[in-house]
Design an enzyme around this catalytic site. Structure first.
Site, short mmCIF file in Angstrom:
data_model
loop_
_atom_site.label_atom_id
_atom_site.label_comp_id
_atom_site.label_asym_id
_atom_site.label_seq_id
_atom_site.Cartn_x
_atom_site.Cartn_y
_atom_site.Cartn_z
N ARG A 51 44.77 13.68 69.96
CA ARG A 51 46.20 13.64 70.29
C ARG A 51 46.49 12.43 71.18
O ARG A 51 45.58 11.74 71.62
CB ARG A 51 46.62 14.93 71.00
CG ARG A 51 45.64 15.28 72.15
CD ARG A 51 46.25 16.09 73.21
NE ARG A 51 47.24 15.35 73.95
CZ ARG A 51 46.96 14.41 74.86
NH1 ARG A 51 45.72 14.08 75.15
NH2 ARG A 51 47.93 13.77 75.48
N GLY A 52 47.80 12.24 71.48
CA GLY A 52 48.21 11.10 72.29
C GLY A 52 48.46 9.91 71.37
O GLY A 52 47.66 9.62 70.48
N ALA A 53 49.60 9.24 71.57
CA ALA A 53 50.08 8.26 70.60
C ALA A 53 49.06 7.18 70.20
O ALA A 53 48.76 7.02 69.01
CB ALA A 53 51.38 7.65 71.10
N ARG A 63 51.82 14.44 62.06
CA ARG A 63 52.72 14.70 63.20
C ARG A 63 53.81 13.62 63.12
O ARG A 63 53.49 12.45 62.92
CB ARG A 63 51.98 14.62 64.54
CG ARG A 63 50.99 15.76 64.76
CD ARG A 63 50.45 15.76 66.17
NE ARG A 63 51.40 16.28 67.13
CZ ARG A 63 51.23 16.20 68.46
NH1 ARG A 63 50.15 15.60 68.96
NH2 ARG A 63 52.12 16.72 69.28
N GLN A 89 48.54 19.87 78.83
CA GLN A 89 47.79 18.61 78.78
C GLN A 89 47.54 18.06 80.19
O GLN A 89 46.55 17.36 80.42
CB GLN A 89 48.54 17.56 77.94
CG GLN A 89 48.52 17.81 76.44
CD GLN A 89 49.72 18.60 75.97
OE1 GLN A 89 50.30 19.39 76.73
NE2 GLN A 89 50.11 18.42 74.73
N ASP A 127 55.62 8.24 73.00
CA ASP A 127 55.18 8.46 71.62
C ASP A 127 55.92 7.57 70.64
O ASP A 127 55.42 7.27 69.57
CB ASP A 127 55.36 9.94 71.25
CG ASP A 127 54.28 10.75 71.94
OD1 ASP A 127 54.48 11.10 73.13
OD2 ASP A 127 53.22 10.98 71.33
N ASN A 185 58.88 11.06 74.55
CA ASN A 185 57.60 11.40 75.17
C ASN A 185 57.55 12.92 75.34
O ASN A 185 58.53 13.62 75.05
CB ASN A 185 57.43 10.67 76.51
CG ASN A 185 56.01 10.78 77.04
OD1 ASN A 185 55.06 10.46 76.32
ND2 ASN A 185 55.83 11.23 78.26
N LYS A 186 56.41 13.40 75.81
CA LYS A 186 56.19 14.83 75.96
C LYS A 186 57.40 15.53 76.59
O LYS A 186 57.96 15.04 77.56
CB LYS A 186 54.94 15.06 76.81
CG LYS A 186 54.59 16.50 77.09
CD LYS A 186 54.45 17.34 75.84
CE LYS A 186 53.44 16.81 74.85
NZ LYS A 186 53.55 17.41 73.50
O1 MRU Z 1 51.54 16.35 72.01
P1 MRU Z 1 50.66 15.29 72.60
O2 MRU Z 1 49.66 15.83 73.56
O3 MRU Z 1 50.04 14.41 71.54
O4 MRU Z 1 51.66 14.38 73.43
C1 MRU Z 1 51.18 13.23 74.05
C2 MRU Z 1 52.20 12.58 74.92
O5 MRU Z 1 53.34 12.96 74.95
C3 MRU Z 1 51.78 11.38 75.66
O6 MRU Z 1 52.51 11.26 76.86
C4 MRU Z 1 52.06 10.15 74.79
O7 MRU Z 1 51.41 10.26 73.56
C5 MRU Z 1 51.66 8.91 75.44
S1 MRU Z 1 49.89 8.81 75.48
C6 MRU Z 1 49.52 7.35 75.93
#
Ligand code: MRU
Length: 347
Positions: A35-37, A69, A183, A224, A234-235
């Site tokens: 996970r994470g962009a 996703r 997270q 993201d 973002n999250k």
């Molecule tokens: O749902 P996730 O855990 O994939 O969400 C991740 C985030 O929102 C992060 O803040 C985002 O991807 C930036 S990571 C460098």
């Protein structure tokens, strides 16, 4: 095969997850094992290469992977890069094996570039903190997880906090737990502890009182997807932090590689926000017994992300420099420079 650190099992277990085909990787993406962009981009590129190496229909695999996703634009970006390398090789008369090798080499290149971008963001972000907060001793609030777990390098927002920590200037890292999948509690706390950072967890709802007590000098978050107008997906929970930060005159800083900028999406309202299952809210997170905490049949609103409008963002930090204030033309210029490799830029 693709070997991943299974992020669903952290922080209690460090377990590898082996994906031998595209459906297994898609499941890992959807269930947030990976996970994470930025990491989604790298995983998507490797997934496409895996499909090519294993002789699967590459275009079909590309569509499935890119849609696993919807919000993080890096996923589709990584998939398309490897797919383009594959197609170009075939177009140049190379064999299927050679085309698969080209896709794999493109995935490796993206992996490397992501690590380099991380280092650039850390340096620019630290310089920005030093400029905005000349007294040093930063107390930084962060949300979700943005460290080495999401990147080929040290990450995005957490890489900046890490750079401040390395020079002894991180006084406190406030870590939002990040409901509903935690997270922050599970992953950012794990990374902060390993790096020896002075960190403190808080429930997302406690952020307001922390601002009000004057305990936050800056907010550092990742992204993201950043639309052409500078809106930041973002999250979920990032937007309320931006509102709080503005009210309390605290800089709200977004740290993301230019691969997270999507100039084809005009504005924040056009970003597709992933909706997650209600069970993530109605059951205890991580409770394998699936014990409900809500009445049977309760409905839940569970968007994975929210959108922060550009006027609430103090600065966007990329590997190519810092954009502040956030404007549409400035963002396009920063991305154009990055793509043609013209070096650093600070607006
Ligand atoms: O749902 P996730 O855990 O994939 O969400 C991740 C985030 O929102 C992060 O803040 C985002 O991807 C930036 S990571 C460098």
């Amino acid at each position: 095969m693709i070997v991943l650190l299974d992020q669903r099992r952290l922080p209690t277990e460090e377990v590898e997850l082996v994906c031998t085909d595209v459906p297994a990787l898609i499941d890992a993406i959807r269930t947030l094992a990976v996970r994470g962009a930025p990491l989604l981009g790298v995983a998507g590129a490797y997934g496409l290469a895996l499909a090519a190496v294993r002789g699967f229909d590459v275009d079909e695999a590309a569509e499935m992977l890119a849609q696993a996703r919807p919000t993080a634009v890096n996923l589709a970006y990584g998939v398309r890069r490897a797919q383009t390398a594959y197609r170009s090789a075939l177009g140049a008369g190379e064999s299927f094996d050679e085309a698969a090798a080209a896709a794999l080499s493109e995935a490796r290149a993206l992996h490397r570039e992501d690590a380099e971008a991380s280092a650039g963001m850390a340096a620019h972000g630290l310089a920005l903190l030093q400029e905005l907060l000349p007294g040093g001793g930063f107390r930084v609030l962060t949300h979700c997880n943005t460290g080495a777990l999401v990147s080929g390098g040290q990450g995005t927002a957490l890489a900046v906090a890490g750079a401040a920590h390395k020079i002894g200037e991180l006084r406190r890292l406030w870590v939002d737990e990040t409901r509903p999948l935690l997270q922050g509690t599970r992953l950012t706390a794990y990374e902060a502890a390993r790096a020896g950072m002075p960190y403190t967890l808080l429930t997302d709802n406690a952020a307001g009182s922390l601002f009000s007590a004057g305990e936050v000098d800056a907010v550092l978050i990742g992204a993201d997807r950043i639309a052409a107008d500078g809106s930041v997906a973002n999250k979920v929970g990032s937007y309320p932090l931006a509102v709080l930060a503005r009210y309390h005159h605290v800089p709200f800083i977004v740290v993301a590689p230019t691969t997270t900028v999507d100039l084809a999406t005009a504005e924040g309202g056009a970003i597709e926000v992933e909706q997650r299952p209600a069970l993530e809210v109605t059951e205890f997170p991580g409770d394998v017994s699936g014990r409900p905490v809500a009445p049977l049949g309760a409905q839940a609103y569970n968007p994975a992300f929210d959108i922060t409008p550009p006027e609430l963002v103090t600065a966007i930090v990329t590997e190519n420099g810092v954009l502040s204030p956030v404007t549409e033309t400035g963002l396009a210029e920063l991305c154009a420079r990055s793509r043609s490799g013209n070096g650093m830029m600070s607006i």
